[in-house]
Design a protein around this motif. Structure first.
Motif, mmCIF file in Angstrom:
data_model
loop_
_atom_site.group_PDB
_atom_site.id
_atom_site.type_symbol
_atom_site.label_atom_id
_atom_site.label_comp_id
_atom_site.label_asym_id
_atom_site.label_seq_id
_atom_site.Cartn_x
_atom_site.Cartn_y
_atom_site.Cartn_z
ATOM 1 N N ASP A 1 0.816 -1.217 0.000
ATOM 2 C CA ASP A 1 0.000 0.000 0.000
ATOM 3 C C ASP A 1 0.847 1.263 0.000
ATOM 4 O OD1 ASP A 1 -2.404 -1.365 -0.030
ATOM 5 O OD2 ASP A 1 -2.524 -1.487 2.161
ATOM 6 N N VAL A 2 2.167 1.085 -0.079
ATOM 7 C CA VAL A 2 3.096 2.220 -0.085
ATOM 8 C C VAL A 2 3.741 2.328 -1.464
ATOM 9 C CG1 VAL A 2 5.157 3.237 0.949
ATOM 10 C CG2 VAL A 2 3.574 1.891 2.367
ATOM 11 N N LEU A 3 3.656 3.513 -2.060
ATOM 12 C CA LEU A 3 4.281 3.781 -3.352
ATOM 13 C C LEU A 3 5.600 4.518 -3.118
ATOM 14 C CD1 LEU A 3 1.084 4.945 -5.271
ATOM 15 C CD2 LEU A 3 1.902 2.619 -4.804
ATOM 16 N N VAL A 4 6.547 4.310 -4.014
ATOM 17 C CA VAL A 4 7.894 4.840 -3.822
ATOM 18 C C VAL A 4 8.309 5.686 -5.020
ATOM 19 C CG1 VAL A 4 10.279 4.254 -3.239
ATOM 20 C CG2 VAL A 4 8.425 2.695 -2.593
ATOM 21 N N ALA A 5 8.923 6.844 -4.756
ATOM 22 C CA ALA A 5 9.421 7.714 -5.824
ATOM 23 C C ALA A 5 10.748 8.317 -5.400
ATOM 24 C CB ALA A 5 8.413 8.822 -6.127
ATOM 25 N N SER A 6 11.639 8.492 -6.355
ATOM 26 C CA SER A 6 12.954 9.082 -6.085
ATOM 27 C C SER A 6 13.326 10.042 -7.198
ATOM 28 C CB SER A 6 14.037 7.993 -5.998
ATOM 29 O OG SER A 6 13.770 7.069 -4.972
ATOM 30 N N THR A 7 14.190 11.006 -6.878
ATOM 31 C CA THR A 7 14.702 11.938 -7.877
ATOM 32 C C THR A 7 16.090 12.398 -7.473
ATOM 33 O OG1 THR A 7 14.274 13.994 -9.091
ATOM 34 C CG2 THR A 7 13.615 13.960 -6.772
ATOM 35 N N GLY A 8 16.942 12.607 -8.446
ATOM 36 C CA GLY A 8 18.311 13.027 -8.160
ATOM 37 C C GLY A 8 19.288 12.424 -9.135
ATOM 38 N N VAL A 9 20.483 12.161 -8.676
ATOM 39 C CA VAL A 9 21.559 11.656 -9.533
ATOM 40 C C VAL A 9 21.311 10.201 -9.920
ATOM 41 C CG1 VAL A 9 24.043 11.219 -9.682
ATOM 42 C CG2 VAL A 9 23.204 13.236 -8.469
ATOM 43 N N ILE A 10 21.496 9.889 -11.204
ATOM 44 C CA ILE A 10 21.343 8.533 -11.729
ATOM 45 C C ILE A 10 22.663 7.769 -11.593
ATOM 46 C CG2 ILE A 10 20.926 7.194 -13.838
ATOM 47 C CD1 ILE A 10 19.135 9.538 -14.768
ATOM 48 N N GLY A 11 22.570 6.489 -11.265
ATOM 49 C CA GLY A 11 23.733 5.621 -11.310
ATOM 50 C C GLY A 11 24.529 5.515 -10.023
#
Length: 402
Positions: free
Chosen positions: A107-117
């Motif tokens: 029931d928890v969704l996850v999102a991230s943003t920032g540097v790739i790799g």
């Protein structure tokens, strides 16, 4: 209907919170945010078309297979994309949020943003999650926490009526660079207390993405982490929308207003941008033709650079139209530039009008510029949004990773 400067806590039953986990070394800003509904939600999402998809996106897609969710955890500072243990870390994050909030991990969704790799500092996240305090006053705090190169928060809300019940939609988003249709480094989180089935919510979201987030461009890059999520908890107690009809159309329009508002804010805050560019193509044979042409214009680096220099170079506009792939008659094109200072026609029937350059220069000095194109081929139209291309774009991106 009423549009307001409200975010993800505008709708009944939603709270948010943020904290500093230290995900990116040297950063002192809050970099972790939670959005939570006090009751389970019907949910929908649209994801990037980039073949390289970040781990959080894959986990979110799996968790949304039943169309239900109750919380979203977002981190900035690291994209958790193309990382060795990416999916494991995304799953661990969801599990910890579920433990803290008394939910099931799915029931928890996850999102991230920032540097790739780069490997995600998941230990810092797991240690910080229990410290996040949720409140219906924390939409702005959550918005700040998800920002990367953004210079300002982006929020919008709409109140409207369904079956005599007052309903609300509120959203926040982040996005400044790597912005291009389908989508660009942008995350958008929208909440509503309207009662609507997962199927109809997905239908409304997908259709509205096409005419909002997929009509903005900053730099031509499409990221690995993009997603738009909508949660609907039904606490407004309207009769649930389960099919198309009057109520669905009302909800659809309100959702569109919020999404368009957020999309324009992303375009206006493009990395290094000094001007919002709005391109409207009218008199087209089809909406697709108009959209393709408008998108090509706002994506043109030469046009964007001309807008930065206040250069009324309409030749760059018609050139961008010419390589867009859309069929049109260049000998029947009119092009005008406009702003709060007025409007000036620079091209009539595909030829210059000998317009006054000094007047054009004044018009192009405003923060918001309109490029108005008329084809004289039909009755359809479309609008796309972008920004100018400045020296600061290179400055921001030359050392983004370090």
């Amino acid at each position: 209907m009423s549009k307001e400067n409200k975010g993800v806590c505008f709708a009944k039953g939603f709270t948010a919170g943020a904290a500093h986990a230290g995900i990116k070394e040297g950063s002192t800003k809050d970099d972790l945010a939670i959005i939570y509904s006090s009751t389970p939600c019907n949910a929908a999402a649209v994801y990037t078309t980039n073949v390289v998809k970040a781990a959080p996106l894959k986990v979110t897609k799996e968790h949304l297979s039943n169309g239900r969710a109750q919380a979203i955890i977002i981190n900035s500072g690291n994209a958790n994309a193309a990382a060795m243990n990416g999916e494991l870390h995304a799953i661990e994050t969801a599990q910890k949020v579920a433990e803290v909030l008394g939910l099931k991990p799915e029931d928890v969704l996850v999102a991230s943003t920032g540097v790739i790799g780069q490997e995600l500092n998941v230990d810092a996240i797991l240690k910080t999650l229990p410290k996040i305090e949720l409140s219906n006053e924390n939409s702005e705090a959550a918005n700040l926490a998800i920002m990367t190169t953004d210079t300002k928060t982006k929020t919008c809300g709409m109140s409207f009526e369904l079956n005599g019940k007052e309903c609300h939609i509120g959203g926040i988003c982040k996005g400044s660079g790597m912005i291009h249709p389908n989508m660009g480094t942008m995350l958008a989180f929208i909440t509503t207390d309207a009662a609507i089935s997962s199927e109809m919510l997905q239908k409304a979201l997908k259709a509205n993405v096409r005419t909002t987030f997929n009509r903005i461009s900053v730099d031509g890059d499409t990221s690995t982490n993009d997603m738009v999520i909508v949660l609907a908890n039904g606490q407004a107690e309207n009769e649930e929308i389960i099919s198309e009809g009057k109520e669905y159309k009302q909800f659809f329009f309100a959702l569109h207003q919020v999404m368009e508002c957020l999309a324009i804010q992303i375009a206006a805050d493009g990395e290094g941008a000094s001007r919002l560019i709005t391109c409207t193509v009218s008199g087209a044979k089809t909406e697709d033709q108009a959209e393709t042409l408008a998108r090509s214009v706002v994506s043109s680096s030469l046009t964007k650079a001309a807008m930065f220099g206040r250069d009324a170079n309409w030749g760059r506009v018609i050139c961008a139209m010419g390589y867009s792939g859309a069929d049109f008659d260049p000998d029947h094109v009119d092009i005008a530039f406009g702003s709060a200072k007025g409007e000036i026609v620079l091209c009539k029937d595909g030829r210059e009008t000998k317009a006054d350059d000094d007047v054009a220069y004044e018009i192009l000095g405003e923060d918001a510029i309109d490029i108005l194109i008329t084809l004289h081929e039909g009755n359809e139209r479309a609008t796309c949004w972008g920004c100018d291309l400045t020296y600061d774009y290179v400055t921001i991106n030359k050392d983004y990773r370090t």
